[in-house]
Design a protein around this motif. Structure first.
Motif, PDB file in Angstrom:
ATOM      1  N   GLU A  47       0.801  -1.220   0.000  1.00 56.60           N
ATOM      2  CA  GLU A  47       0.000   0.000   0.000  1.00 56.60           C
ATOM      3  C   GLU A  47       0.842   1.282   0.000  1.00 56.60           C
ATOM      4  O   GLU A  47       0.516   2.216  -0.745  1.00 56.60           O
ATOM      5  CB  GLU A  47      -0.977   0.010   1.177  1.00 56.60           C
ATOM      6  N   PRO A  48       1.912   1.375   0.789  1.00 58.95           N
ATOM      7  CA  PRO A  48       2.697   2.623   0.755  1.00 58.95           C
ATOM      8  C   PRO A  48       3.236   2.937  -0.650  1.00 58.95           C
ATOM      9  O   PRO A  48       3.236   4.096  -1.071  1.00 58.95           O
ATOM     10  CB  PRO A  48       3.835   2.374   1.736  1.00 58.95           C
ATOM     11  N   LEU A  49       3.654   1.912  -1.377  1.00 55.84           N
ATOM     12  CA  LEU A  49       4.159   2.141  -2.731  1.00 55.84           C
ATOM     13  C   LEU A  49       3.020   2.543  -3.662  1.00 55.84           C
ATOM     14  O   LEU A  49       3.170   3.430  -4.499  1.00 55.84           O
ATOM     15  CB  LEU A  49       4.869   0.901  -3.262  1.00 55.84           C
ATOM     16  N   ARG A  50       1.836   1.922  -3.514  1.00 53.25           N
ATOM     17  CA  ARG A  50       0.680   2.302  -4.347  1.00 53.25           C
ATOM     18  C   ARG A  50       0.302   3.760  -4.097  1.00 53.25           C
ATOM     19  O   ARG A  50       0.030   4.514  -5.027  1.00 53.25           O
ATOM     20  CB  ARG A  50      -0.516   1.398  -4.052  1.00 53.25           C
ATOM     21  N   GLU A  51       0.308   4.175  -2.813  1.00 53.50           N
ATOM     22  CA  GLU A  51      -0.023   5.562  -2.473  1.00 53.50           C
ATOM     23  C   GLU A  51       1.003   6.522  -3.070  1.00 53.50           C
ATOM     24  O   GLU A  51       0.645   7.580  -3.595  1.00 53.50           O
ATOM     25  CB  GLU A  51      -0.094   5.746  -0.961  1.00 53.50           C
ATOM     26  N   TYR A  52       2.275   6.150  -3.003  1.00 55.98           N
ATOM     27  CA  TYR A  52       3.324   6.981  -3.579  1.00 55.98           C
ATOM     28  C   TYR A  52       3.121   7.127  -5.087  1.00 55.98           C
ATOM     29  O   TYR A  52       3.187   8.227  -5.632  1.00 55.98           O
ATOM     30  CB  TYR A  52       4.700   6.381  -3.278  1.00 55.98           C
ATOM     31  N   LEU A  53       2.872   6.015  -5.766  1.00 56.98           N
ATOM     32  CA  LEU A  53       2.679   6.059  -7.215  1.00 56.98           C
ATOM     33  C   LEU A  53       1.427   6.850  -7.597  1.00 56.98           C
ATOM     34  O   LEU A  53       1.425   7.587  -8.589  1.00 56.98           O
ATOM     35  CB  LEU A  53       2.610   4.636  -7.786  1.00 56.98           C
ATOM     36  N   ASP A  54       0.362   6.719  -6.794  1.00 60.96           N
ATOM     37  CA  ASP A  54      -0.859   7.484  -7.060  1.00 60.96           C
ATOM     38  C   ASP A  54      -0.594   8.983  -6.910  1.00 60.96           C
ATOM     39  O   ASP A  54      -1.043   9.786  -7.722  1.00 60.96           O
ATOM     40  CB  ASP A  54      -1.994   7.065  -6.112  1.00 60.96           C
TER      41      ASP A  54
END
Length: 91
Positions: A47-54
């Motif tokens: 999730e932290p990487l998905r949030e960063y990419l978003d």
């Protein structure tokens, strides 16, 4: 963000059957594959990487200039109603 195309092979008779039954559900193979790929991404990428990419792919919003401070306009004063001007006393 740039999109990548994914190419898959699938038996043509099975594909025809799949298209036929998905049509009854008012959907398509493309929609179902998009959904499956999104779920795979959410289950696999932390999730932290998905949030960063978003956040990285979100369009930057232009900042508004600050408003100049202006005094609030005073409420208009109400004039008292004229007291029986122009009326004659009738008794």
């Amino acid at each position: 963000m740039e999109n990548n195309e994914i190419k898959l092979s699938f038996d043509s008779e099975k594909m025809e059957a799949l298209v036929f039954y998905l049509k009854k559900e008012n959907t398509t193979v493309q929609k179902k594959m998009d959904e499956a790929l999104r779920l795979l991404y959410e289950q696999t990428v932390p999730e932290p990487l998905r949030e960063y990419l978003d956040a990285k792919s979100a369009p930057a919003r232009p900042r508004r200039p600050p408003r100049p401070s202006q005094p609030k306009p005073a409420a208009p004063k109400q004039m008292p109603a004229p007291a029986d001007q122009g009326k004659e006393d009738t008794v």
